[in-house]
Design a protein around this motif. Structure first.
Motif, PDB file in Angstrom:
ATOM      1  N   UNK A   2      31.179  16.518  23.375  1.00  0.00           N
ATOM      2  CA  UNK A   2      32.358  16.873  22.584  1.00  0.00           C
ATOM      3  C   UNK A   2      32.925  18.200  23.065  1.00  0.00           C
ATOM      4  N   UNK A   3      34.174  18.453  22.690  1.00  0.00           N
ATOM      5  CA  UNK A   3      34.846  19.690  23.077  1.00  0.00           C
ATOM      6  C   UNK A   3      35.380  20.350  21.820  1.00  0.00           C
ATOM      7  N   UNK A   4      35.202  21.661  21.704  1.00  0.00           N
ATOM      8  CA  UNK A   4      35.619  22.369  20.493  1.00  0.00           C
ATOM      9  C   UNK A   4      37.123  22.580  20.423  1.00  0.00           C
ATOM     10  N   UNK A   5      37.823  22.557  21.533  1.00  0.00           N
ATOM     11  CA  UNK A   5      39.271  22.734  21.528  1.00  0.00           C
ATOM     12  C   UNK A   5      39.720  24.172  21.406  1.00  0.00           C
ATOM     13  N   UNK A   6      38.818  25.121  21.549  1.00  0.00           N
ATOM     14  CA  UNK A   6      39.191  26.526  21.453  1.00  0.00           C
ATOM     15  C   UNK A   6      39.465  27.061  22.849  1.00  0.00           C
ATOM     16  N   UNK A   7      40.716  26.986  23.272  1.00  0.00           N
ATOM     17  CA  UNK A   7      41.055  27.461  24.605  1.00  0.00           C
ATOM     18  C   UNK A   7      42.427  28.126  24.598  1.00  0.00           C
ATOM     19  N   UNK A   8      42.834  28.618  25.755  1.00  0.00           N
ATOM     20  CA  UNK A   8      44.104  29.324  25.866  1.00  0.00           C
ATOM     21  C   UNK A   8      45.309  28.459  25.590  1.00  0.00           C
ATOM     22  N   UNK A   9      45.244  27.163  25.908  1.00  0.00           N
ATOM     23  CA  UNK A   9      46.378  26.279  25.654  1.00  0.00           C
ATOM     24  C   UNK A   9      46.660  26.168  24.163  1.00  0.00           C
ATOM     25  N   UNK A  10      45.618  26.188  23.369  1.00  0.00           N
ATOM     26  CA  UNK A  10      45.795  26.090  21.926  1.00  0.00           C
ATOM     27  C   UNK A  10      46.573  27.302  21.405  1.00  0.00           C
ATOM     28  N   UNK A  11      46.289  28.477  21.940  1.00  0.00           N
ATOM     29  CA  UNK A  11      47.008  29.677  21.516  1.00  0.00           C
ATOM     30  C   UNK A  11      48.470  29.599  21.933  1.00  0.00           C
ATOM     31  N   UNK A  12      48.739  29.147  23.149  1.00  0.00           N
ATOM     32  CA  UNK A  12      50.119  29.037  23.623  1.00  0.00           C
ATOM     33  C   UNK A  12      50.909  28.045  22.789  1.00  0.00           C
ATOM     34  N   UNK A  13      50.302  26.921  22.482  1.00  0.00           N
ATOM     35  CA  UNK A  13      50.983  25.914  21.664  1.00  0.00           C
ATOM     36  C   UNK A  13      51.227  26.456  20.262  1.00  0.00           C
ATOM     37  N   UNK A  14      50.247  27.171  19.705  1.00  0.00           N
ATOM     38  CA  UNK A  14      50.411  27.758  18.378  1.00  0.00           C
ATOM     39  C   UNK A  14      51.545  28.767  18.330  1.00  0.00           C
ATOM     40  N   UNK A  15      51.640  29.621  19.343  1.00  0.00           N
ATOM     41  CA  UNK A  15      52.735  30.595  19.385  1.00  0.00           C
ATOM     42  C   UNK A  15      54.083  29.896  19.564  1.00  0.00           C
ATOM     43  N   UNK A  16      54.121  28.840  20.355  1.00  0.00           N
ATOM     44  CA  UNK A  16      55.360  28.084  20.519  1.00  0.00           C
ATOM     45  C   UNK A  16      55.808  27.433  19.220  1.00  0.00           C
ATOM     46  N   UNK A  17      54.863  26.850  18.491  1.00  0.00           N
ATOM     47  CA  UNK A  17      55.203  26.244  17.202  1.00  0.00           C
ATOM     48  C   UNK A  17      55.639  27.303  16.192  1.00  0.00           C
ATOM     49  N   UNK A  18      55.014  28.476  16.242  1.00  0.00           N
ATOM     50  CA  UNK A  18      55.441  29.551  15.355  1.00  0.00           C
ATOM     51  C   UNK A  18      56.857  30.001  15.707  1.00  0.00           C
ATOM     52  N   UNK A  19      57.177  30.043  17.001  1.00  0.00           N
ATOM     53  CA  UNK A  19      58.533  30.387  17.419  1.00  0.00           C
ATOM     54  C   UNK A  19      59.554  29.379  16.913  1.00  0.00           C
ATOM     55  N   UNK A  20      59.206  28.083  16.972  1.00  0.00           N
ATOM     56  CA  UNK A  20      60.107  27.063  16.429  1.00  0.00           C
ATOM     57  C   UNK A  20      60.278  27.223  14.926  1.00  0.00           C
ATOM     58  N   UNK A  21      59.204  27.580  14.222  1.00  0.00           N
ATOM     59  CA  UNK A  21      59.295  27.799  12.778  1.00  0.00           C
ATOM     60  C   UNK A  21      60.201  28.992  12.470  1.00  0.00           C
ATOM     61  N   UNK A  22      60.098  30.053  13.259  1.00  0.00           N
ATOM     62  CA  UNK A  22      60.972  31.210  13.065  1.00  0.00           C
ATOM     63  C   UNK A  22      62.432  30.838  13.334  1.00  0.00           C
ATOM     64  N   UNK A  23      62.669  30.047  14.368  1.00  0.00           N
ATOM     65  CA  UNK A  23      64.036  29.610  14.666  1.00  0.00           C
ATOM     66  C   UNK A  23      64.566  28.726  13.535  1.00  0.00           C
ATOM     67  N   UNK A  24      63.727  27.858  13.004  1.00  0.00           N
ATOM     68  CA  UNK A  24      64.132  27.023  11.874  1.00  0.00           C
ATOM     69  C   UNK A  24      64.439  27.865  10.651  1.00  0.00           C
ATOM     70  N   UNK A  25      63.646  28.895  10.401  1.00  0.00           N
ATOM     71  CA  UNK A  25      63.916  29.799   9.291  1.00  0.00           C
ATOM     72  C   UNK A  25      65.218  30.554   9.473  1.00  0.00           C
ATOM     73  N   UNK A  26      65.487  30.978  10.691  1.00  0.00           N
ATOM     74  CA  UNK A  26      66.756  31.651  10.973  1.00  0.00           C
ATOM     75  C   UNK A  26      67.945  30.728  10.769  1.00  0.00           C
ATOM     76  N   UNK A  27      67.817  29.470  11.190  1.00  0.00           N
ATOM     77  CA  UNK A  27      68.893  28.495  10.988  1.00  0.00           C
ATOM     78  C   UNK A  27      69.101  28.240   9.501  1.00  0.00           C
TER      79      UNK A  27
END
Length: 156
Positions: A116-141
């Motif tokens: 099994x793989x725990x999924x704790x890697x750098x890609x997870x952080x990048x995806x999380x920051x990208x989704x947070x950026x989309x949430x901020x853009x949605x809030x601004x809209x």
């Protein structure tokens, strides 16, 4: 001529809805920067050094139980140890490979299946920051939609 001077004069001459959107964008950008700089564990946990060892199931668990765990035994440095495995459906005496933390203390130990793989890697952080950026853009809209002026409707 515009009132004020410099950037503050430029901002004060904008409409209320544009200022609201600008404020939402600045706050969203600040949140992204803070999450990126200070939130190392925000989207991914710390890497844990592990080693893979052979283990045998001593207490199997049915997969119908909620939060099923099994007891396994393995040899660690010449000593036989018992650990909890977050898994189910194995047979008693079945051999499998488990990942054991290298800094395993003398107390209770929890291991995971080596496959099994725990999924704790750098890609997870990048995806999380990208989704947070989309949430901020949605809030601004949304802020722009709420603060924009109502347009009069012509009735003919």
């Amino acid at each position: 001529m515009r009132s004020g001077s410099g950037l503050l004069g430029e901002v004060s001459s904008l409409s209320a809805s544009v200022r609201g959107v600008l404020l939402a964008a600045v706050v969203g950008f600040a949140v992204l920067i803070a999450a990126g700089l200070f939130g190392d564990g925000l989207f991914a946990g710390p890497e844990v050094a592990e080693r893979v060892v052979a283990a045998k199931v001593v207490e199997p668990s049915s997969c119908t139980e909620p939060d099923a765990t099994e007891k396994v035994t393995f040899t660690d440095g010449g000593k036989k140890r018992e650990a909890t495995l977050s898994a189910c459906g194995h047979e008693k005496g079945e051999s499998l490979r488990v990942a054991v933390p290298t800094e395993a203390g003398p107390g209770g130990l929890t291991v995971r299946s080596a496959e099994s793989h725990t999924g704790l890697d750098g890609a997870r952080r990048s995806i999380g920051l990208g989704l947070m950026g989309l949430a901020c853009a949605g809030g601004g809209f949304y802020a722009w939609l709420v603060t924009r002026a109502q347009r009069p409707v012509k009735v003919s």
